[in-house]
Design a protein around this motif. Structure first.
Motif, PDB file in Angstrom:
ATOM      1  N   VAL A   1      -4.213  20.887   7.522  1.00 61.80           N
ATOM      2  CA  VAL A   1      -4.135  20.703   5.989  1.00 61.80           C
ATOM      3  C   VAL A   1      -3.659  18.915   6.081  1.00 61.80           C
ATOM      4  CG1 VAL A   1      -2.676  20.763   3.857  1.00 61.80           C
ATOM      5  CG2 VAL A   1      -3.440  22.748   5.231  1.00 61.80           C
ATOM      6  N   MET A   2      -4.281  18.074   5.292  1.00 66.57           N
ATOM      7  CA  MET A   2      -3.903  16.864   5.154  1.00 66.57           C
ATOM      8  C   MET A   2      -2.615  16.703   4.621  1.00 66.57           C
ATOM      9  SD  MET A   2      -5.900  14.220   6.195  1.00 66.57           S
ATOM     10  CE  MET A   2      -5.960  12.992   4.876  1.00 66.57           C
ATOM     11  N   GLY A   3      -1.691  15.881   5.070  1.00 69.87           N
ATOM     12  CA  GLY A   3      -0.312  15.703   4.763  1.00 69.87           C
ATOM     13  C   GLY A   3      -0.135  14.136   4.274  1.00 69.87           C
ATOM     14  N   GLU A   4       1.010  13.884   3.956  1.00 68.19           N
ATOM     15  CA  GLU A   4       1.386  12.409   3.790  1.00 68.19           C
ATOM     16  C   GLU A   4       2.867  12.090   3.636  1.00 68.19           C
ATOM     17  OE1 GLU A   4       0.294   9.907  -0.217  1.00 68.19           O
ATOM     18  OE2 GLU A   4       1.334  11.691  -0.720  1.00 68.19           O
ATOM     19  N   GLY A   5       3.330  11.117   4.116  1.00 67.55           N
ATOM     20  CA  GLY A   5       4.535  10.943   4.246  1.00 67.55           C
ATOM     21  C   GLY A   5       5.131   9.777   5.212  1.00 67.55           C
TER      22      GLY A   5
ATOM     23  N   THR B   1       4.085   6.134   9.480  1.00 69.28           N
ATOM     24  CA  THR B   1       4.027   6.528   7.935  1.00 69.28           C
ATOM     25  C   THR B   1       2.276   6.801   7.762  1.00 69.28           C
ATOM     26  OG1 THR B   1       4.120   5.723   5.763  1.00 69.28           O
ATOM     27  CG2 THR B   1       3.525   4.089   7.433  1.00 69.28           C
ATOM     28  N   GLU B   2       2.055   7.341   6.671  1.00 63.99           N
ATOM     29  CA  GLU B   2       0.646   7.921   6.436  1.00 63.99           C
ATOM     30  C   GLU B   2       0.537   8.205   4.903  1.00 63.99           C
ATOM     31  OE1 GLU B   2      -2.256   6.484   7.892  1.00 63.99           O
ATOM     32  OE2 GLU B   2      -1.885   8.045   9.739  1.00 63.99           O
TER      33      GLU B   2
ATOM     34  N   HIS C   1      -0.147  17.918   7.981  1.00 52.63           N
ATOM     35  CA  HIS C   1      -0.431  17.041   9.030  1.00 52.63           C
ATOM     36  C   HIS C   1      -0.475  15.577   8.558  1.00 52.63           C
ATOM     37  CE1 HIS C   1      -1.145  15.227  12.675  1.00 52.63           C
ATOM     38  NE2 HIS C   1      -2.310  16.010  13.122  1.00 52.63           N
ATOM     39  N   LEU C   2       0.759  14.951   8.832  1.00 52.81           N
ATOM     40  CA  LEU C   2       0.833  13.769   8.480  1.00 52.81           C
ATOM     41  C   LEU C   2       0.176  12.739   8.946  1.00 52.81           C
ATOM     42  CD1 LEU C   2       3.024  15.234   6.849  1.00 52.81           C
ATOM     43  CD2 LEU C   2       4.458  13.306   7.087  1.00 52.81           C
ATOM     44  N   LEU C   3      -0.775  13.032  10.016  1.00 52.37           N
ATOM     45  CA  LEU C   3      -1.685  12.065  10.742  1.00 52.37           C
ATOM     46  C   LEU C   3      -0.414  11.071  11.598  1.00 52.37           C
ATOM     47  CD1 LEU C   3      -4.446  11.301   8.481  1.00 52.37           C
ATOM     48  CD2 LEU C   3      -4.209  13.262  10.229  1.00 52.37           C
ATOM     49  N   GLY C   4      -0.528   9.927  11.315  1.00 44.83           N
ATOM     50  CA  GLY C   4       0.260   8.936  11.902  1.00 44.83           C
ATOM     51  C   GLY C   4       1.632   8.825  11.736  1.00 44.83           C
ATOM     52  N   GLY C   5       2.115   9.800  10.778  1.00 47.47           N
ATOM     53  CA  GLY C   5       3.519  10.051  10.251  1.00 47.47           C
ATOM     54  C   GLY C   5       4.138  10.966  10.825  1.00 47.47           C
ATOM     55  N   THR C   6       3.381  12.001  11.391  1.00 55.71           N
ATOM     56  CA  THR C   6       3.500  13.439  11.593  1.00 55.71           C
ATOM     57  C   THR C   6       4.662  13.350  12.872  1.00 55.71           C
ATOM     58  OG1 THR C   6       2.949  15.382  11.588  1.00 55.71           O
ATOM     59  CG2 THR C   6       2.012  14.221  13.255  1.00 55.71           C
TER      60      THR C   6
ATOM     61  N   ASP D   1       0.927  -1.195   0.028  1.00 61.81           N
ATOM     62  CA  ASP D   1      -0.058   0.026   0.036  1.00 61.81           C
ATOM     63  C   ASP D   1       0.895   1.079   0.209  1.00 61.81           C
ATOM     64  OD1 ASP D   1      -2.808   1.305   0.753  1.00 61.81           O
ATOM     65  OD2 ASP D   1      -1.558   2.175   1.876  1.00 61.81           O
ATOM     66  N   PRO D   2       0.549   2.371  -0.501  1.00 59.53           N
ATOM     67  CA  PRO D   2       1.193   3.447  -0.371  1.00 59.53           C
ATOM     68  C   PRO D   2       2.010   3.956   0.940  1.00 59.53           C
ATOM     69  CG  PRO D   2      -0.515   3.932  -1.842  1.00 59.53           C
ATOM     70  CD  PRO D   2      -0.971   2.503  -1.217  1.00 59.53           C
ATOM     71  N   ALA D   3       0.829   3.708   1.797  1.00 59.21           N
ATOM     72  CA  ALA D   3       1.533   4.177   3.197  1.00 59.21           C
ATOM     73  C   ALA D   3       2.749   3.192   3.453  1.00 59.21           C
ATOM     74  CB  ALA D   3       0.471   3.688   4.441  1.00 59.21           C
ATOM     75  N   SER D   4       2.647   1.862   3.162  1.00 55.82           N
ATOM     76  CA  SER D   4       4.143   1.021   3.304  1.00 55.82           C
ATOM     77  C   SER D   4       5.138   1.494   2.560  1.00 55.82           C
ATOM     78  CB  SER D   4       3.489  -0.558   3.349  1.00 55.82           C
ATOM     79  OG  SER D   4       2.785  -0.920   4.424  1.00 55.82           O
ATOM     80  N   GLN D   5       4.754   1.867   1.279  1.00 61.34           N
ATOM     81  CA  GLN D   5       5.872   2.088   0.422  1.00 61.34           C
ATOM     82  C   GLN D   5       6.660   3.253   1.025  1.00 61.34           C
ATOM     83  OE1 GLN D   5       3.754   3.205  -3.501  1.00 61.34           O
ATOM     84  NE2 GLN D   5       3.098   1.133  -3.790  1.00 61.34           N
ATOM     85  N   LEU D   6       5.872   4.238   1.358  1.00 60.48           N
ATOM     86  CA  LEU D   6       6.311   5.441   2.078  1.00 60.48           C
ATOM     87  C   LEU D   6       7.322   5.196   3.233  1.00 60.48           C
ATOM     88  CD1 LEU D   6       3.611   7.881   2.088  1.00 60.48           C
ATOM     89  CD2 LEU D   6       5.415   8.296   0.821  1.00 60.48           C
TER      90      LEU D   6
END
Length: 412
Positions: free
Chosen positions: A230-234, A190-191, A340-345, A73-78
């Motif tokens: 703001v929703m973030g990702e990483g 990650t998120e 905000h990367l949620l669980g990755g932040t 999944d993209p979360a695991s890829q990151l």
């Protein structure tokens, strides 16, 4: 037997500011914003009220080998991208697999895999649902895949405590190392949840900024006109190990992790305690474990999500700990740049905290037009030099469910 000291020997990150930890740090210091208008067809298709987010600047499937990326999944890829960088940065340590652990978190997990599978089921039937769907969507997929890749057999554990997840995993890694469960731990979070359902859901609860006309400035922690996050990702990954193990192999040491605190508010499922009692206890716990006093703290990376309620609540919590001195400590609210990367932040902000100690500089907080007098942290729109002496910094993370997690780091 004395308690071992725990050190940071490697860092890796993929974020809205850059595809590596150095690039993310450079973008942060330069005052860049990782937020932009989304160009995906589904934004218009679903007529989303919020049309922007802070996506990872470098797509992880362009970094990983195609066969590897297709099974994640993209979360695991990151997570894999960040962990590979951190491992290499640490010098690819030789460690007994039975003494190598993984503490890697997520807030939501494989939401893209889950909802893509649901679409496939509805449109094409059950025979077309991928056999790898469950191993890809499960929240522990990142930790499990890191354990497989790095041959980590001490343990592989996952925390899912919303936006406090990866800071809590760092605290767990710290405690696991001190307890002798491992010599080296790959820790972080990650998120990848910038998806129409999550954007719609967060918007429905009035949590997201609606500055569609100016996405780059939408995340504005402590600003008087802030209107949501703001929703973030990483993802962010840190290699933590005992000082004895690190020195025996001649590793470079970024900083020492000296303490951590985890508490619960037991107040409300989404709102944090306005008096900040749980958050304050988590800070005190981290400092107690570090053997430090409140007067020793010289830098704070605040949770500071840019929500009307959350920012002043965090200030009240820290004022309960530091008194009026909280307004003198150089503080950074880095979600202004990353979203905000949620669980990755928490993991990303821990990396920023470690690099702040290394470079003796508090990174800037962008987008503050007029600071809210109810949130008078000492923030600056430009990097703030720290003195050349010893420093102690804390980084805060608070999540839905009343989760509070604080990690403390000391300079070397």
């Amino acid at each position: 037997m004395s308690t071992p000291r725990i050190v940071v020997t490697g860092i890796g990150a993929t974020s809205p500011l850059g595809g590596t930890a150095p690039d993310s740090w450079s973008g942060l210091l330069a005052g860049e914003s990782g937020t932009h208008t989304l160009t995906h067809d589904w934004v218009e298709q679903y007529q989303l009220p919020v049309t922007f987010a802070a996506e990872a600047k470098v797509r992880p499937d362009t970094v990983l080998d195609r066969p590897v990326a297709k099974r994640l999944d993209p979360a695991s890829q990151l997570a894999m991208v960040a962990a590979l960088e951190a491992w290499q940065d640490a010098g690819s340590p030789e460690v007994d697999p039975d003494r190598l652990g993984v503490d890697f978190a997520t807030g939501i997990g494989g939401v893209w895999t889950l909802l893509d599978a649901w679409d496939t089921l509805r449109e094409k039937g059950p025979r077309r649902v991928m056999p790898m769907t469950v191993p890809m969507l499960m929240p522990n997929a990142a930790a499990g895949n890191l354990s497989l890749h790095f041959n980590a057999r001490a343990y592989a554990r996952t925390v899912a405590s919303a936006c406090a997840s990866s800071t809590e995993s760092l605290v767990n890694a710290f405690e696991h190392l001190r307890a002798g469960l491992a010599d080296v731990v790959i820790a972080g979070g990650t998120e990848s949840a910038i998806h129409p359902i999550t954007l719609a859901a967060f918007a429905s609860m009035q949590a997201l900024s609606r500055r569609n006309d100016s996405p780059e400035t939408a995340s504005r922690p402590t600003s008087i006109d802030r209107d949501g996050f703001v929703m973030g990702e990483g993802a962010g990954a840190l290699i933590l190990e005992t000082e004895e193990h690190a020195k025996a192999r001649g590793a470079r040491i970024y900083a020492t992790m000296v303490g951590g605190g985890v508490t619960a508010d037991s107040y409300h499922i989404t709102a944090n305690d306005p008096e900040g009692k749980g958050a304050a206890r988590a800070v005190h716990m981290a400092l107690d474990v570090a053997g430090a006093s409140v007067g020793d703290v010289t830098h704070i990376n605040a949770h500071a999500t840019s929500t009307p309620v959350g920012d002043p609540n965090e200030y009240q919590a820290l004022r309960a700990v530091f008194g009026s001195r909280v307004e003198e400590i150089p503080t950074s609210a880095t979600k202004a740049a990353t979203g905000h990367l949620l669980g990755g932040t928490g993991a990303l902000e821990a990396i920023f905290t470690v690099l702040a100690l290394r470079d003796r500089v508090a990174p800037p907080t962008i987008n503050i037009t007029e600071q809210d007098p109810e949130v008078p942290f000492r923030l600056s729109g430009t990097p703030t030099p720290l003195s050349s002496g010893d420093h102690l910094a804390i980084t805060n993370s608070f999540g839905f469910g009343g989760h509070n997690a604080v990690a403390a780091f000391a300079s070397v």
